[in-house]
Design a protein around this motif. Structure first.
Motif, PDB file in Angstrom:
ATOM      1  N   GLU A   1      -1.313   2.154 -12.182  1.00 46.58           N
ATOM      2  CA  GLU A   1      -2.849   2.655 -12.256  1.00 46.58           C
ATOM      3  C   GLU A   1      -3.650   2.071 -11.291  1.00 46.58           C
ATOM      4  OE1 GLU A   1      -4.238   5.287 -14.135  1.00 46.58           O
ATOM      5  OE2 GLU A   1      -2.146   5.304 -14.856  1.00 46.58           O
ATOM      6  N   GLY A   2      -3.215   1.339 -10.419  1.00 46.59           N
ATOM      7  CA  GLY A   2      -3.933   0.316  -9.340  1.00 46.59           C
ATOM      8  C   GLY A   2      -4.184   1.350  -8.411  1.00 46.59           C
ATOM      9  N   PRO A   3      -3.362   2.214  -7.846  1.00 44.15           N
ATOM     10  CA  PRO A   3      -3.850   3.008  -6.563  1.00 44.15           C
ATOM     11  C   PRO A   3      -4.883   4.014  -7.043  1.00 44.15           C
ATOM     12  CG  PRO A   3      -1.442   2.725  -6.981  1.00 44.15           C
ATOM     13  CD  PRO A   3      -1.927   2.233  -7.988  1.00 44.15           C
TER      14      PRO A   3
ATOM     15  N   ARG B   1      -6.780  -7.529  -5.814  1.00 42.81           N
ATOM     16  CA  ARG B   1      -7.724  -6.607  -6.797  1.00 42.81           C
ATOM     17  C   ARG B   1      -9.234  -6.728  -6.803  1.00 42.81           C
ATOM     18  NH1 ARG B   1      -5.973  -3.666 -11.421  1.00 42.81           N
ATOM     19  NH2 ARG B   1      -3.726  -4.657 -11.172  1.00 42.81           N
ATOM     20  N   ALA B   2      -9.539  -8.043  -6.819  1.00 40.24           N
ATOM     21  CA  ALA B   2     -10.930  -8.486  -6.749  1.00 40.24           C
ATOM     22  C   ALA B   2     -11.530  -7.823  -5.519  1.00 40.24           C
ATOM     23  CB  ALA B   2     -11.347  -9.736  -7.217  1.00 40.24           C
ATOM     24  N   PHE B   3     -11.073  -8.229  -4.272  1.00 44.43           N
ATOM     25  CA  PHE B   3     -11.755  -7.761  -3.018  1.00 44.43           C
ATOM     26  C   PHE B   3     -11.927  -6.380  -3.083  1.00 44.43           C
ATOM     27  CE2 PHE B   3     -11.933  -7.055   1.472  1.00 44.43           C
ATOM     28  CZ  PHE B   3     -12.607  -7.893   2.025  1.00 44.43           C
TER      29      PHE B   3
ATOM     30  N   ASP C   1      -6.378  11.939   2.031  1.00 46.95           N
ATOM     31  CA  ASP C   1      -5.448  13.195   1.916  1.00 46.95           C
ATOM     32  C   ASP C   1      -4.334  13.283   0.905  1.00 46.95           C
ATOM     33  OD1 ASP C   1      -4.320  15.827   2.756  1.00 46.95           O
ATOM     34  OD2 ASP C   1      -2.754  14.908   3.588  1.00 46.95           O
ATOM     35  N   GLY C   2      -3.631  11.974   0.823  1.00 47.11           N
ATOM     36  CA  GLY C   2      -2.528  11.940  -0.193  1.00 47.11           C
ATOM     37  C   GLY C   2      -2.564  10.950  -1.238  1.00 47.11           C
ATOM     38  N   GLY C   3      -3.584  10.069  -1.177  1.00 48.12           N
ATOM     39  CA  GLY C   3      -4.071   8.963  -2.187  1.00 48.12           C
ATOM     40  C   GLY C   3      -2.865   7.917  -2.085  1.00 48.12           C
ATOM     41  N   MET C   4      -3.043   6.814  -2.854  1.00 47.48           N
ATOM     42  CA  MET C   4      -2.280   5.679  -2.597  1.00 47.48           C
ATOM     43  C   MET C   4      -1.051   5.484  -3.708  1.00 47.48           C
ATOM     44  SD  MET C   4      -3.179   4.009   0.104  1.00 47.48           S
ATOM     45  CE  MET C   4      -2.139   2.610   0.086  1.00 47.48           C
ATOM     46  N   THR C   5      -1.001   6.529  -4.735  1.00 49.68           N
ATOM     47  CA  THR C   5      -0.024   6.561  -5.496  1.00 49.68           C
ATOM     48  C   THR C   5       1.281   6.626  -5.307  1.00 49.68           C
ATOM     49  OG1 THR C   5      -1.842   7.274  -7.500  1.00 49.68           O
ATOM     50  CG2 THR C   5       0.640   7.641  -7.840  1.00 49.68           C
ATOM     51  N   ALA C   6       1.645   7.444  -4.351  1.00 51.03           N
ATOM     52  CA  ALA C   6       2.844   7.617  -3.910  1.00 51.03           C
ATOM     53  C   ALA C   6       3.419   6.512  -2.964  1.00 51.03           C
ATOM     54  CB  ALA C   6       3.036   8.938  -2.910  1.00 51.03           C
ATOM     55  N   PRO C   7       2.505   5.853  -2.024  1.00 48.34           N
ATOM     56  CA  PRO C   7       2.969   4.848  -1.582  1.00 48.34           C
ATOM     57  C   PRO C   7       3.401   3.619  -2.462  1.00 48.34           C
ATOM     58  CG  PRO C   7       1.165   5.656  -0.225  1.00 48.34           C
ATOM     59  CD  PRO C   7       1.407   6.553  -1.499  1.00 48.34           C
ATOM     60  N   GLY C   8       2.554   3.424  -3.504  1.00 48.82           N
ATOM     61  CA  GLY C   8       2.848   2.436  -4.629  1.00 48.82           C
ATOM     62  C   GLY C   8       4.105   2.447  -5.272  1.00 48.82           C
ATOM     63  N   CYS C   9       4.650   3.801  -5.055  1.00 48.15           N
ATOM     64  CA  CYS C   9       6.006   4.006  -5.837  1.00 48.15           C
ATOM     65  C   CYS C   9       7.156   3.290  -5.135  1.00 48.15           C
ATOM     66  CB  CYS C   9       6.335   5.438  -5.937  1.00 48.15           C
ATOM     67  SG  CYS C   9       5.129   6.445  -7.144  1.00 48.15           S
TER      68      CYS C   9
END
Length: 336
Positions: A172-174, A208-210, A239-247
């Motif tokens: 859920e972080g991204p 996470r805090a920053f 455009d793509g969000g950070m979820t895919a890179p987080g994978c």
């Protein structure tokens, strides 16, 4: 990147890849092809200031947007980021281009891990290996556990080197932290103050805090002060969000890489061809002295180690030096 041609392929796994390639007529087909592999959270354009130096050689160059980035597909299931599948995807570019030359994988950050596995999984196709920041990571036969790893680095080097993974590998972080605060993420990544990376990436809960607080109270690296550079970064992430890179992080933490890693470990594969490792003095996560692990294990033999006065993103911060070292090494080894 203007000197490279932008192309696309659809792979057998059903993913679309964007890649950039130099003209065949300006290269020597007897020389190895340089496969430039970017890391998190970048795309092929991470190499934009290094490529002009490499084009001075006779080597052909291929620079893909790896899975999850840029113009390439962005699946959100970490299973799709299994390393053997991704390396096979990239080799389809060589099939499409009808290139049968040897390959020298060149990687930075996660692209370094990727380049290493391109090498280890396809030794008959490779002539050497180059990695930036991330030294050779020996294949592991046991499952990866983040808490165990951080406890180990805290004991051996005094801090949890992968503390930032607690955010980056959080499913859920991204979506909940990074996507709503992309400008703050930019500052966290490219901040320029004493021990910034150690404070931000290697302190539990710090990044996470920053980012959650939307903070921007840190000077930026010189390259990151360019407004067009920042605008491009934020636009692509929106455009793509950070979820895919987080994978990429999730695939390792959730051990989707384990079957391939275990197989490589059991085979006892080594880097027995020329290997260039470029470390950086300002990288608290990917330390230059990590090269001692594969050296002492006898996994690497012909290795040249160079170190730059730079933070983690040396292709942005020191592109001339990176390009110069690579071109010099290629010439010295008869590859250019």
């Amino acid at each position: 990147m203007d000197q490279l041609q932008k192309k696309h392929i659809d792979t057998k796994r059903g993913f679309s890849y964007t890649y950039y390639i130099s003209p065949a007529e300006k290269a020597d087909s007897s020389k190895p092809v340089l496969l430039l592999c970017h890391g998190w959270p970048d795309n092929a354009h991470m190499w934009q200031w290094v490529v002009p130096h490499l084009l001075k050689t006779k080597n052909r160059i291929i620079v893909p947007d790896l899975l999850g980035y840029g113009g390439t597909s962005k699946p959100t299931d970490p299973k799709d980021y299994e390393i053997k599948g991704m390396t096979d995807d990239i080799l389809e570019i060589f099939e499409t281009e009808k290139i049968d030359s040897q390959i020298i994988p060149v990687g930075h950050d996660w692209g370094s891990y990727f380049a290493q596995r391109v090498y280890l999984l396809n030794k008959s196709r490779t002539a050497g290996l180059i990695t930036l920041n991330v030294a050779l990571m020996p294949p592991r036969s046991d499952a990866f556990d983040l808490d165990t790893f951080n406890a180990y680095t805290e004991k051996t080097i005094g801090y949890p080197a992968y503390a930032y993974w607690e955010l980056f590998s959080d499913p859920e972080g991204p979506r909940t932290v990074m996507d709503p605060n992309l400008e703050s993420l930019y500052y966290a990544i490219h901040g320029d103050s004493d021990d910034w990376m150690k404070a931000m990436f290697c302190t539990r809960g710090a990044i996470r805090a920053f980012v959650s607080q939307g903070r921007k109270d840190v000077p930026l690296k010189k390259y990151a002060q360019d407004e067009s550079f920042k605008t491009a970064f934020i636009a692509e992430k929106k455009d793509g969000g950070m979820t895919a890179p987080g994978c990429w992080y999730r695939a390792m933490r959730e051990n989707y890489q384990l079957p391939t890693e275990k197989k490589l470990a059991e085979q006892g594969v080594k880097v027995d061809q020329p290997y260039l490792f470029i470390g950086c003095t300002g990288d608290a996560v990917c330390r230059t002295d990590a090269i001692e692990i594969p050296k002492q294990a006898g996994i690497v033999s012909d290795v040249e180690v160079r170190e730059l006065e730079s933070g983690h993103w040396c292709p942005f911060e020191k592109p001339e030096e990176v390009g110069g070292i690579v071109v010099e090494w290629l010439g010295k080894k008869g590859f250019a």
